[in-house]
Design a protein around this motif. Structure first.
Motif, short mmCIF file in Angstrom:
data_model
loop_
_atom_site.label_atom_id
_atom_site.label_comp_id
_atom_site.label_asym_id
_atom_site.label_seq_id
_atom_site.Cartn_x
_atom_site.Cartn_y
_atom_site.Cartn_z
N SER A 101 0.80 -1.22 0.00
CA SER A 101 0.00 0.00 0.00
C SER A 101 0.84 1.27 0.00
O SER A 101 0.29 2.38 -0.12
CB SER A 101 -0.92 0.01 1.22
N ALA A 102 2.16 1.15 0.12
CA ALA A 102 3.02 2.34 0.20
C ALA A 102 2.94 3.14 -1.10
O ALA A 102 3.03 2.59 -2.20
CB ALA A 102 4.46 1.92 0.47
N ARG A 103 2.76 4.46 -0.94
CA ARG A 103 2.65 5.34 -2.10
C ARG A 103 3.83 6.29 -2.15
O ARG A 103 4.45 6.59 -1.12
CB ARG A 103 1.36 6.17 -2.05
N GLY A 104 4.14 6.79 -3.35
CA GLY A 104 5.21 7.76 -3.48
C GLY A 104 5.51 8.07 -4.92
O GLY A 104 4.82 7.60 -5.84
N PHE A 105 6.56 8.87 -5.12
CA PHE A 105 6.95 9.31 -6.46
C PHE A 105 8.42 8.99 -6.68
O PHE A 105 9.27 9.27 -5.83
CB PHE A 105 6.72 10.82 -6.61
N ASP A 106 8.73 8.43 -7.83
CA ASP A 106 10.08 8.09 -8.25
C ASP A 106 10.60 9.25 -9.10
O ASP A 106 10.16 9.46 -10.22
CB ASP A 106 10.04 6.79 -9.05
N LEU A 107 11.56 10.02 -8.55
CA LEU A 107 12.03 11.24 -9.20
C LEU A 107 13.50 11.14 -9.56
O LEU A 107 14.28 10.47 -8.88
CB LEU A 107 11.82 12.44 -8.29
N SER A 108 13.89 11.84 -10.60
CA SER A 108 15.30 12.01 -10.93
C SER A 108 15.94 12.99 -9.96
O SER A 108 15.25 13.65 -9.17
CB SER A 108 15.45 12.53 -12.36
N LEU A 109 17.27 13.10 -10.02
CA LEU A 109 17.95 14.07 -9.15
C LEU A 109 17.45 15.50 -9.43
O LEU A 109 17.19 16.26 -8.49
CB LEU A 109 19.46 13.99 -9.36
N THR A 110 17.35 15.85 -10.70
CA THR A 110 16.89 17.20 -11.04
C THR A 110 15.48 17.44 -10.52
O THR A 110 15.17 18.51 -9.96
CB THR A 110 16.94 17.42 -12.55
N GLN A 111 14.61 16.46 -10.66
CA GLN A 111 13.25 16.60 -10.14
C GLN A 111 13.25 16.73 -8.62
O GLN A 111 12.50 17.53 -8.05
CB GLN A 111 12.40 15.41 -10.57
N GLY A 112 14.11 15.96 -7.95
CA GLY A 112 14.20 16.05 -6.50
C GLY A 112 14.69 17.41 -6.04
O GLY A 112 14.19 17.97 -5.05
N VAL A 113 15.66 17.98 -6.75
CA VAL A 113 16.15 19.32 -6.44
C VAL A 113 15.04 20.35 -6.62
O VAL A 113 14.85 21.24 -5.78
CB VAL A 113 17.38 19.67 -7.30
#
Length: 233
Positions: free
Chosen positions: A201-213
């Motif tokens: 049930s864990a939710r989240g977003f998989d982001l690149s480094l640029t997206q995380g910044v």
């Protein structure tokens, strides 16, 4: 989001990536923003910024005794600053204790609470930053240089690294809940391995480094801005 940048809300003008916007909306919903920033007095915000400024200049928090207990209690209720054992233990994005997320800027080393906090520090401080995040699977340190504008990556030792931003109930302290699922992985394989260990049930977003910044910049850039800064930006 009804809480504006002037009140401390995220700087949406920094975001053009729809996935980052979606992640921000999931992490900082309207009720959480209102609980954090709604009705915050100028005096309390000044104390909040003073605590962050001390972290930035000294790598550690000021003494809790320098501030009124009522002010610190208000900041704790808003989940902005928490005092533990009569000392300031954390003030987002910073931790008084060592973590897997280290930021170096202007010759000062500071520990951040999570990966997004570390990646957003440059934008908050208005200067380039060297960030090191430890992959929770292999314990490899991933080094990232965030540009002086705070929302671009100048260099990364592992360009393929991924930033996972978990979405879960925050409760009274995000550092004890949501932040524990906001990690940086050395690559997609180790993110996939970690996700297999999490509840279905864990939710989240998989982001690149640029997206995380960019996500970190949108959240934390307003924290240290004055009304003059916001008018000029």
């Amino acid at each position: 989001m009804s809480i504006s940048v002037e009140e401390g809300g995220p700087d949406l003008a920094l975001l053009s990536d729809p996935q980052v916007r979606d992640a921000l909306s999931a992490l900082m919903n309207e009720s959480r923003l209102a609980a954090r920033w709604g009705g915050l007095s100028p005096e309390t915000r000044q104390v909040h910024q003073e605590i962050l400024r001390t972290f930035l200049t000294e790598g550690a928090p000021p003494a809790a005794s320098e501030f009124r207990a009522e002010t610190l209690a208000d900041l704790a209720a808003r989940d902005l600053v928490h005092v533990r054992d009569r000392e300031i233990a954390l003030a987002y994005p910073f931790s008084a204790r060592p973590t897997d997320f280290r930021v170096r800027l202007r010759g000062v080393t500071i520990h951040a609470i999570c990966a997004v906090d570390a990646l957003g520090t440059a934008a908050m401080a208005g200067t380039a930053a060297e960030v090191t995040c430890v992959c929770p699977i292999c314990r490899t340190g991933v080094d990232i240089t965030v540009a002086s504008d705070g929302f671009a990556v100048d260099h990364a030792s592992r360009p393929e690294a991924r930033v996972w931003t978990g979405v879960k109930d925050v409760g009274t302290c995000a550092a004890d809940s949501q932040c524990k699922t906001m990690r940086l992985f050395c690559g997609p394989e180790h993110l996939a391995a970690w996700r297999r260990s999490q509840p279905p049930s864990a939710r989240g977003f998989d982001l690149s480094l640029t997206q995380g910044v960019q996500l970190g910049a949108a959240i934390f850039r307003p924290f240290m801005q004055s009304p003059h800064d916001r008018a000029a930006s």
